[in-house]
Design a protein around this motif. Structure first.
Motif, PDB file in Angstrom:
ATOM      1  N   SER A  58       0.624  -1.137   0.216  1.00  0.00           N
ATOM      2  CA  SER A  58      -0.058  -0.333  -0.562  1.00  0.00           C
ATOM      3  C   SER A  58       0.889   1.478  -0.290  1.00  0.00           C
ATOM      4  N   GLN A  89       0.099   7.866   1.803  1.00  0.00           N
ATOM      5  CA  GLN A  89      -1.476   8.772   1.466  1.00  0.00           C
ATOM      6  C   GLN A  89      -1.086   9.453   0.900  1.00  0.00           C
ATOM      7  N   GLU A 141       1.220   4.875  -7.975  1.00  0.00           N
ATOM      8  CA  GLU A 141       0.565   4.005  -7.327  1.00  0.00           C
ATOM      9  C   GLU A 141       0.459   2.905  -7.748  1.00  0.00           C
ATOM     10  N   GLU A 145      -1.642   0.386  -5.717  1.00  0.00           N
ATOM     11  CA  GLU A 145      -3.273  -0.041  -5.312  1.00  0.00           C
ATOM     12  C   GLU A 145      -3.570   1.654  -4.547  1.00  0.00           C
ATOM     13  N   HIS A 146      -4.092   1.336  -4.788  1.00  0.00           N
ATOM     14  CA  HIS A 146      -4.969   2.710  -4.520  1.00  0.00           C
ATOM     15  C   HIS A 146      -6.562   2.420  -3.325  1.00  0.00           C
ATOM     16  N   ARG A 147      -6.530   3.482  -2.412  1.00  0.00           N
ATOM     17  CA  ARG A 147      -7.785   3.106  -1.577  1.00  0.00           C
ATOM     18  C   ARG A 147      -9.149   4.008  -1.616  1.00  0.00           C
ATOM     19  N   ASN A 170      -8.728  -6.193 -11.368  1.00  0.00           N
ATOM     20  CA  ASN A 170      -9.235  -6.272  -9.771  1.00  0.00           C
ATOM     21  C   ASN A 170     -11.081  -7.273  -9.612  1.00  0.00           C
ATOM     22  N   GLN A 203     -12.285   0.825  -0.148  1.00  0.00           N
ATOM     23  CA  GLN A 203     -12.023  -0.411  -0.751  1.00  0.00           C
ATOM     24  C   GLN A 203     -10.913  -0.371  -0.750  1.00  0.00           C
ATOM     25  N   LYS A 204      -9.576  -1.866  -1.653  1.00  0.00           N
ATOM     26  CA  LYS A 204      -8.724  -1.901  -1.668  1.00  0.00           C
ATOM     27  C   LYS A 204      -8.073  -2.053  -3.748  1.00  0.00           C
TER      28      LYS A 204
END
Length: 275
Positions: free
Chosen positions: A19, A22, A29, A31-33, A58, A70-71
């Motif tokens: 991850s 922020q 990136e 991976e994104h939340r 995904n 959600q990731k």
């Protein structure tokens, strides 16, 4: 049975990084939340990654709704320039990515012929889509591997033709041919991700290739019917097709290969000893 010629290029399966912080750059990136109010289109635009690649990486389903927290895997693109004679079968094997996923990412028909010089986007497979299983390292002798590191027999039956390594101009055989009645269920030798399911090169006939992580794959050919799809997760022992006599087969049998980085290994060294 002569196999496809080995294609050149980097053989790598990119796995998502941990991850990001922020304040990470959305253009870098992996991976994104998801934040409240964000949409798939907005995330794709800021990341500068095609929306279809995020969907495929995904496993998102229509209408592609997202939830806060959600990731998402953000697949960074690789590219591949098609060489003369290359097929989706070989490209999927090289990259460990389902051919259907590659075709979808490029907006092409998965059954269409490829053109020399054609540029393809190779999407990143999500970190959870490739199942890693214990397998012998290529430097190990099969006799020194443990039972837990071996694969299971995909069908039962006598071996009609054994493995013959590639040595100079001598005849070679990249796998084993197992005699079995037509219509017998062919089982996945180990858990993994289906990266090819359909009509392979004419020598192979109907074929399934499963990626097991660590660049290990198993190939199942001469099938009369394929019962799995590109990108599908399969468990060890799950039915993936039916024994047939397509390709070069002249009687019902299964052609079975074990490879790492496209190098073929003798399956006899990785399968349990038959009675």
């Amino acid at each position: 049975m002569r196999c496809l010629a080995l294609s050149a290029g980097i053989l790598a399966l990119l796995i998502a990084a941990p991850s990001p912080a922020q304040d990470s750059d959305p253009k870098a990136e992996t991976e994104h939340r998801v934040k409240p109010g964000e949409t798939l289109g907005g995330i794709a635009s800021r990341a500068e990654v095609p929306r279809i690649l995020i969907i495929e990486a995904n496993g998102l389903k229509q209408p592609y709704s997202l939830r806060a927290g959600q990731k998402l895997i953000i697949p960074r693109r690789r590219s591949h320039v098609v060489k003369d004679g290359e097929t989706g079968f070989g490209i999927a094997l090289d990259y460990g990515v389902p051919w259907g996923v590659i075709a979808a990412a490029n907006g092409i028909d998965s059954k269409a012929a490829l053109r020399k010089g054609q540029s393809l986007i190779i999407p990143t497979v999500s970190a959870t889509s490739a199942v890693t299983i214990p397998t012998p390292a290529p430097s190990q002798s099969p006799s020194t591997t443990t039972a837990s590191g071996r694969y299971a027999w995909p069908v039962e039956g006598p071996i009609r033709r054994g493995f013959a390594p590639r040595k100079g101009s001598a005849s070679f055989h990249d796998g084993i041919d197992i005699l079995s009645p037509a219509g017998t269920a062919v089982r996945a030798s180990a858990a993994g991700t289906v990266i090819f399911a359909g009509d392979g090169p004419k020598e192979y006939g109907k074929t399934v290739i499963i990626h097991h992580g660590g660049r290990w794959t198993t190939t199942y050919s001469f099938l009369s019917r394929v019962t799995v799809k590109d990108g599908e997760q399969v468990s060890a022992g799950e039915r993936i097709g039916l024994v047939g006599e397509t390709g070069l087969a002249t009687q019902p049998q299964l052609h079975f290969e074990i490879r790492r980085n496209r190098e073929a290994f003798d399956p006899a060294g990785y399968l349990p000893k038959s009675d």
